[in-house]
Design a protein around this motif. Structure first.
Motif, PDB file in Angstrom:
ATOM      1  N   PRO A   6       0.822  -1.210   0.000  1.00 44.56           N
ATOM      2  CA  PRO A   6       0.000   0.000   0.000  1.00 44.56           C
ATOM      3  C   PRO A   6       0.860   1.267   0.000  1.00 44.56           C
ATOM      4  CG  PRO A   6      -0.812  -1.593   1.589  1.00 44.56           C
ATOM      5  CD  PRO A   6       0.508  -2.108   1.091  1.00 44.56           C
ATOM      6  N   LYS A 155      -9.189   0.737   4.186  1.00 40.81           N
ATOM      7  CA  LYS A 155      -8.598   0.195   2.956  1.00 40.81           C
ATOM      8  C   LYS A 155      -7.163  -0.256   3.222  1.00 40.81           C
ATOM      9  CE  LYS A 155      -7.630   1.384  -1.855  1.00 40.81           C
ATOM     10  NZ  LYS A 155      -6.235   1.592  -2.076  1.00 40.81           N
ATOM     11  N   ARG A 156      -6.395   0.581   3.914  1.00 42.29           N
ATOM     12  CA  ARG A 156      -5.010   0.235   4.241  1.00 42.29           C
ATOM     13  C   ARG A 156      -4.982  -1.028   5.115  1.00 42.29           C
ATOM     14  NH1 ARG A 156      -2.560   4.350   8.129  1.00 42.29           N
ATOM     15  NH2 ARG A 156      -3.749   3.106   9.580  1.00 42.29           N
ATOM     16  N   GLU A 159      -5.633  -4.061   2.975  1.00 41.15           N
ATOM     17  CA  GLU A 159      -4.483  -4.373   2.118  1.00 41.15           C
ATOM     18  C   GLU A 159      -3.401  -5.105   2.906  1.00 41.15           C
ATOM     19  OE1 GLU A 159      -3.564  -0.448   0.704  1.00 41.15           O
ATOM     20  OE2 GLU A 159      -4.768  -0.700  -1.112  1.00 41.15           O
TER      21      GLU A 159
END
Length: 169
Positions: A6, A155-156, A159
């Motif tokens: 990421p 989202k991070r 990931e």
């Protein structure tokens, strides 16, 4: 095959968090719990962590309340949330009933209303995990302080979960 890293590269910090999960799972539940996604959030209030019943299970850590603490406190909170995952895996609802308190005691935490480092028994599986992490210099709270330098991102977190999952399995 290595996953795409990421934008904000915190892979080593997330590895420290997932390594703590893996150690506790091995020492306390003989690897019976499935790998859970770790998510970092920031919310005012007394919540330190949450175990969310979904697939994959989700363990959320409140950055605001944990970033100033130490590794013992983080490990106690993680063990607390993993005990909820243990309940879910047995088909039970979560909560702090007798089964929860008995399991916390079995793994080495003397349950109180608010989990903390003073309640970890040094002669227990959780106490052993804390000592090994100290020797290995793997401090989850220090990792959280690095992650805290940027805004929280689901989202991070997803990931990094995918990257770690591929590394572990």
């Amino acid at each position: 095959m290595a996953g795409k890293i990421p934008t904000q590269n915190f892979i080593e910090e997330y590895r420290v968090l997932y390594h703590a999960f893996h150690q506790l799972n091995r020492l306390c539940w003989q690897n019976q719990l499935p790998l859970c996604q770790i998510e970092i959030f920031s919310r005012r209030g007394r919540v330190l962590g949450l175990a969310v019943r979904r697939k994959p299970y989700l363990i959320r850590f409140n950055l605001l309340n944990l970033v100033q603490g130490n590794d013992n406190g983080f490990i106690a909170v993680m063990a607390h949330e993993m005990t909820h995952i243990w309940q879910y895996e047995k088909g039970e609802r979560g909560g702090h009933r007798a089964d929860f308190k008995n399991e916390m005691s079995r793994i080495g935490i003397d349950y109180k209303q608010f989990c903390g480092p003073l309640w970890i028994r040094s002669d227990s599986a959780v106490g052993y995990c804390v000592n090994v992490r100290r020797i290995m210099r793997q401090d989850c709270s220090a990792a959280l302080r690095v992650i805290a330098q940027n805004p929280c991102s689901k989202k991070r977190d997803r990931e990094y979960f995918e990257i770690i999952r591929r590394e572990l399995f």
